[in-house]
Design an enzyme around this catalytic site. Structure first.
Site, PDB file in Angstrom:
ATOM      1  N   ASN A  49      40.041  35.523  32.396  1.00  0.00           N
ATOM      2  CA  ASN A  49      39.037  36.760  32.061  1.00  0.00           C
ATOM      3  C   ASN A  49      38.851  37.673  33.214  1.00  0.00           C
ATOM      4  O   ASN A  49      38.108  38.672  33.241  1.00  0.00           O
ATOM      5  CB  ASN A  49      37.821  36.344  31.486  1.00  0.00           C
ATOM      6  CG  ASN A  49      38.040  35.684  30.064  1.00  0.00           C
ATOM      7  OD1 ASN A  49      38.753  36.039  29.460  1.00  0.00           O
ATOM      8  ND2 ASN A  49      37.362  34.627  29.813  1.00  0.00           N
ATOM      9  N   CYS A  50      39.105  37.195  34.435  1.00  0.00           N
ATOM     10  CA  CYS A  50      39.266  37.983  35.693  1.00  0.00           C
ATOM     11  C   CYS A  50      39.864  39.209  35.542  1.00  0.00           C
ATOM     12  O   CYS A  50      41.040  39.362  35.361  1.00  0.00           O
ATOM     13  CB  CYS A  50      39.426  37.205  36.832  1.00  0.00           C
ATOM     14  SG  CYS A  50      39.722  37.943  38.455  1.00  0.00           S
ATOM     15  N   ASP A  51      39.283  40.509  36.020  1.00  0.00           N
ATOM     16  CA  ASP A  51      39.838  41.834  35.712  1.00  0.00           C
ATOM     17  C   ASP A  51      40.814  41.788  36.884  1.00  0.00           C
ATOM     18  O   ASP A  51      41.886  42.538  36.544  1.00  0.00           O
ATOM     19  CB  ASP A  51      38.753  42.900  36.136  1.00  0.00           C
ATOM     20  CG  ASP A  51      37.620  42.997  34.837  1.00  0.00           C
ATOM     21  OD1 ASP A  51      38.028  42.493  33.696  1.00  0.00           O
ATOM     22  OD2 ASP A  51      36.811  43.586  34.920  1.00  0.00           O
ATOM     23  N   LYS A  71      43.955  40.091  35.595  1.00  0.00           N
ATOM     24  CA  LYS A  71      44.463  40.783  34.466  1.00  0.00           C
ATOM     25  C   LYS A  71      45.459  41.779  34.958  1.00  0.00           C
ATOM     26  O   LYS A  71      46.516  42.371  34.456  1.00  0.00           O
ATOM     27  CB  LYS A  71      43.510  41.444  33.633  1.00  0.00           C
ATOM     28  CG  LYS A  71      42.847  40.330  32.544  1.00  0.00           C
ATOM     29  CD  LYS A  71      41.578  40.984  31.719  1.00  0.00           C
ATOM     30  CE  LYS A  71      40.706  40.094  31.095  1.00  0.00           C
ATOM     31  NZ  LYS A  71      39.645  40.588  30.423  1.00  0.00           N
TER      32      LYS A  71
END
Length: 114
Positions: free
Chosen positions: A9-11, A14
């Site tokens: 879920n880390c931008d 991603k």
């Protein structure tokens, strides 16, 4: 082959995954929380880079630690903290052969071939 470690879920993670796929660079991704992380791997990273490079002091995990955990931090204490709180590790972490890279700025992008 690049081994990438982070949080799904880390931008930033991603963005890296997208960039690596777009560049047709093969990689394996391991999520700290979902897949776990071996104590020995964190110890290896700490030995190569030092805990100051690995610990994310800007994140909420660091801010929510007890003050006693933050004070008098040593390499060994940092390894235990990162093992017990994987979100404390700066992301992403890459392993390329014997080389370990942390973060995703221009220097790291060049090392990844991006």
């Amino acid at each position: 082959m690049i081994s990438m470690y982070g949080l799904k879920n880390c931008d930033t993670c991603k963005r890296v995954i997208k960039d690596l796929k777009n560049a047709n660079i093969e990689f394996n991704f391991s999520d700290f929380r979902r897949d776990g992380l071996e104590f020995s791997k964190i110890a290896k990273w700490q030995k190569l880079l030092g805990y100051l490079t690995l610990i994310n002091k800007r994140g909420t995990t660091w801010r929510h630690l007890n003050q006693s955990d933050k004070e008098y931090l040593t390499g060994e204490k940092a390894i235990v903290l990162m093992f017990n709180n994987p979100a404390l590790i700066k992301r992403p972490v890459f392993e390329i052969g014997d080389k370990v890279i942390v973060g995703y700025k221009e220097e790291q992008k060049k090392a990844l071939g991006l």
